[in-house]
Design an enzyme around this catalytic site. Structure first.
Site, PDB file in Angstrom:
ATOM      1  N   ASP A 102     157.790  78.624  60.456  1.00  0.00           N
ATOM      2  CA  ASP A 102     157.633  76.695  61.083  1.00  0.00           C
ATOM      3  C   ASP A 102     155.887  76.738  61.288  1.00  0.00           C
ATOM      4  O   ASP A 102     155.066  76.877  61.716  1.00  0.00           O
ATOM      5  CB  ASP A 102     157.073  76.998  62.960  1.00  0.00           C
ATOM      6  CG  ASP A 102     156.995  75.989  64.045  1.00  0.00           C
ATOM      7  OD1 ASP A 102     156.803  74.950  63.247  1.00  0.00           O
ATOM      8  OD2 ASP A 102     156.955  76.448  64.490  1.00  0.00           O
ATOM      9  N   ASP A 125     149.860  64.002  60.005  1.00  0.00           N
ATOM     10  CA  ASP A 125     150.678  62.419  59.813  1.00  0.00           C
ATOM     11  C   ASP A 125     148.905  62.153  59.499  1.00  0.00           C
ATOM     12  O   ASP A 125     148.517  60.997  58.308  1.00  0.00           O
ATOM     13  CB  ASP A 125     150.737  61.546  60.584  1.00  0.00           C
ATOM     14  CG  ASP A 125     150.287  62.386  62.595  1.00  0.00           C
ATOM     15  OD1 ASP A 125     149.566  63.192  62.464  1.00  0.00           O
ATOM     16  OD2 ASP A 125     150.796  61.490  62.743  1.00  0.00           O
ATOM     17  N   HIS A 158     146.088  63.550  74.371  1.00  0.00           N
ATOM     18  CA  HIS A 158     146.934  63.766  73.596  1.00  0.00           C
ATOM     19  C   HIS A 158     145.972  62.568  72.240  1.00  0.00           C
ATOM     20  O   HIS A 158     145.230  62.921  71.425  1.00  0.00           O
ATOM     21  CB  HIS A 158     148.385  62.712  73.113  1.00  0.00           C
ATOM     22  CG  HIS A 158     149.207  62.624  72.147  1.00  0.00           C
ATOM     23  ND1 HIS A 158     148.819  63.951  71.151  1.00  0.00           N
ATOM     24  CD2 HIS A 158     149.183  61.423  70.857  1.00  0.00           C
ATOM     25  CE1 HIS A 158     149.468  62.703  69.622  1.00  0.00           C
ATOM     26  NE2 HIS A 158     149.169  61.011  69.717  1.00  0.00           N
ATOM     27  N   ARG A 160     143.529  63.629  68.969  1.00  0.00           N
ATOM     28  CA  ARG A 160     143.627  63.272  67.812  1.00  0.00           C
ATOM     29  C   ARG A 160     142.104  62.838  67.205  1.00  0.00           C
ATOM     30  O   ARG A 160     141.861  62.707  66.285  1.00  0.00           O
ATOM     31  CB  ARG A 160     144.700  61.888  67.867  1.00  0.00           C
ATOM     32  CG  ARG A 160     145.949  62.397  68.855  1.00  0.00           C
ATOM     33  CD  ARG A 160     146.697  62.763  67.707  1.00  0.00           C
ATOM     34  NE  ARG A 160     147.600  61.740  66.942  1.00  0.00           N
ATOM     35  CZ  ARG A 160     148.266  61.591  65.562  1.00  0.00           C
ATOM     36  NH1 ARG A 160     148.742  62.993  65.103  1.00  0.00           N
ATOM     37  NH2 ARG A 160     148.511  61.033  64.634  1.00  0.00           N
ATOM     38  N   ASP A 180     164.355  61.900  65.058  1.00  0.00           N
ATOM     39  CA  ASP A 180     164.227  61.160  65.989  1.00  0.00           C
ATOM     40  C   ASP A 180     164.228  59.664  66.033  1.00  0.00           C
ATOM     41  O   ASP A 180     164.140  59.189  67.062  1.00  0.00           O
ATOM     42  CB  ASP A 180     163.902  61.657  67.936  1.00  0.00           C
ATOM     43  CG  ASP A 180     162.147  61.227  67.072  1.00  0.00           C
ATOM     44  OD1 ASP A 180     161.582  61.201  66.289  1.00  0.00           O
ATOM     45  OD2 ASP A 180     161.794  62.009  68.693  1.00  0.00           O
ATOM     46  N   ARG A 230     148.711  52.847  63.246  1.00  0.00           N
ATOM     47  CA  ARG A 230     146.882  53.380  64.572  1.00  0.00           C
ATOM     48  C   ARG A 230     145.853  53.123  63.391  1.00  0.00           C
ATOM     49  O   ARG A 230     145.472  52.295  62.148  1.00  0.00           O
ATOM     50  CB  ARG A 230     147.524  54.871  64.220  1.00  0.00           C
ATOM     51  CG  ARG A 230     148.067  55.671  65.193  1.00  0.00           C
ATOM     52  CD  ARG A 230     148.383  54.806  66.096  1.00  0.00           C
ATOM     53  NE  ARG A 230     149.592  55.640  67.085  1.00  0.00           N
ATOM     54  CZ  ARG A 230     150.516  54.815  67.083  1.00  0.00           C
ATOM     55  NH1 ARG A 230     151.288  53.719  66.976  1.00  0.00           N
ATOM     56  NH2 ARG A 230     152.168  55.118  68.257  1.00  0.00           N
ATOM     57  N   LEU A 265     153.620  72.822  60.221  1.00  0.00           N
ATOM     58  CA  LEU A 265     153.420  70.827  60.038  1.00  0.00           C
ATOM     59  C   LEU A 265     153.509  70.753  58.361  1.00  0.00           C
ATOM     60  O   LEU A 265     153.607  69.603  58.168  1.00  0.00           O
ATOM     61  CB  LEU A 265     152.681  70.534  61.004  1.00  0.00           C
ATOM     62  CG  LEU A 265     153.431  70.438  62.750  1.00  0.00           C
ATOM     63  CD1 LEU A 265     152.159  69.813  63.491  1.00  0.00           C
ATOM     64  CD2 LEU A 265     153.943  70.093  62.517  1.00  0.00           C
TER      65      LEU A 265
END
Length: 359
Positions: A170, A287, A323, A327, A193, A221, A172
């Protein structure tokens, strides 16, 4: 002194005749009738209403004529210039190729089923790859179901290829692993999703074709220089509301974005391994790492496509407290590894003018 009034014989005769007829043809009564004394509406108001109605009709007729002229002129120009407004036909053209939908999923099989069914129905989809990073392999029933869905949802002669890209751990970073058998240059990276309507997706693909080495996506962003800490530059990571407020962005997130397949190879084999290690350890910011990679390679900003997208799952990690701070930390740590700020800000966005009334 009395005043004598002369009455002619013909006046007396007329009066006698009127009295004999009951007074119905009285000159005074006729004059009153003409003035509206016996009518329901004033002739002056009626005339004004008729004039207003005539002017309104004239304006409507002129507007319709003007609209028809503009429509005819626009159609002539489009025909003359050879423009093709049917993006579905252009993206499915064999000479231009389609795109590969790369779906990242994690223990949400119900959402995965909806996502695969939708993207299989889009005319530009050449292949669908599901990035699977769970310990257990995909159940046989799920594989069979999704293959049937892909076959049944796509009605054209060409059926998209479908495959699970199974990973042993697992991580990313798995979502950007190199895929050897890709036939398309275009990759559409998307979370399981997120649903992008096919017409919107095909429009974004047409935009990407005009700039195939940059990122083209739906989730913008921003970054900005906030303050100096210990003499070093510190950058803030801004979410959607910062983009909305400033009208500026410098990233499009890979949760719904097109990029060239060569960036999969660059992310896996050429990007600094310390960045991949960071993503593995923090379980976040892959990302941002991809946005920095593309910006560093091109020296150009991404392209934000305005379009309605739908998130069909529950809130993700972006809704958690802290969050934005995490980031921002990722962004600054990555920049320190690059030794420079690769991101380029812009305020340009791509809009499908066919769906815009004001532009």
């Amino acid at each position: 002194m009395s005043r004598l009034i002369a009455i002619r014989d013909d006046d007396v005769s007329a009066a006698s005749e009127a009295l004999a007829n009951g007074g119905l043809n009285s000159p005074a009564k006729e004059k009153a009738t003409n003035r509206g004394a016996y009518g329901c509406r004033s002739p002056l108001l009626l005339r004004r209403a008729r004039q207003l109605l005539a002017v309104t009709k004239l304006k409507v007729i002129l507007f319709i004529c003007g609209f028809c002229v503009v429509l005819l002129f626009t159609s002539s120009i489009i025909s003359f210039m050879g423009w093709n407004l049917d993006y579905s036909s252009s993206v499915s053209s064999p000479s231009r190729g389609g795109y590969t939908v790369l779906i990242n999923t994690w223990k949400r099989n119900s959402l995965l089923k909806q996502s695969v069914a939708h993207y299989a129905s889009c005319s530009g989809t050449d292949a669908i790859h599901v990035v699977w990073s769970e310990i257990d392999t995909p159940p046989g029933t799920l594989k069979t179901y999704l293959k049937k869905v892909v076959f049944s949802q796509y009605h054209a002669a060409h059926k998209p290829n479908f495959k699970f890209d199974i990973n042993e751990e697992d991580n990313l970073n798995n979502r950007f692993k190199l895929i050897e058998e890709l036939k398309t240059d275009a990759i559409f990276s998307v979370d399981d999703d997120v649903i992008v309507p096919c017409t919107t997706l095909n429009f974004a693909f047409a935009v990407w074709q005009s700039a195939p080495f940059t990122m083209v996506g739906f989730v913008p962003r921003i970054h900005w220089l906030e303050k100096a800490k210990n003499g070093d530059q510190f950058y803030e990571y801004g979410g959607w509301w910062s983009v909305w407020w400033t009208g500026t962005y410098s990233m499009v997130l890979s949760k719904a974005a097109f990029f060239h397949k060569k960036y999969l190879d660059m992310y896996t084999h050429k990007m600094q391994s310390s960045i991949r290690d960071y993503v593995s350890r923090e379980r976040n910011c892959e990302d941002i790492a991809m946005s920095l990679l593309v910006a560093n390679a091109t020296g150009a900003p991404p392209i934000w496509v305005k379009g309605k997208i739908y998130e069909i799952g529950a809130s993700g990690i972006s809704s958690l407290n802290g969050h934005s701070e995490r980031r921002s930390k990722c962004l600054n740590d990555f920049i320190s590894l690059y030794g420079t700020m690769p991101l380029v800000s812009t305020n340009v966005k791509a809009v499908d003018a066919r769906h815009e009334w004001l532009w």
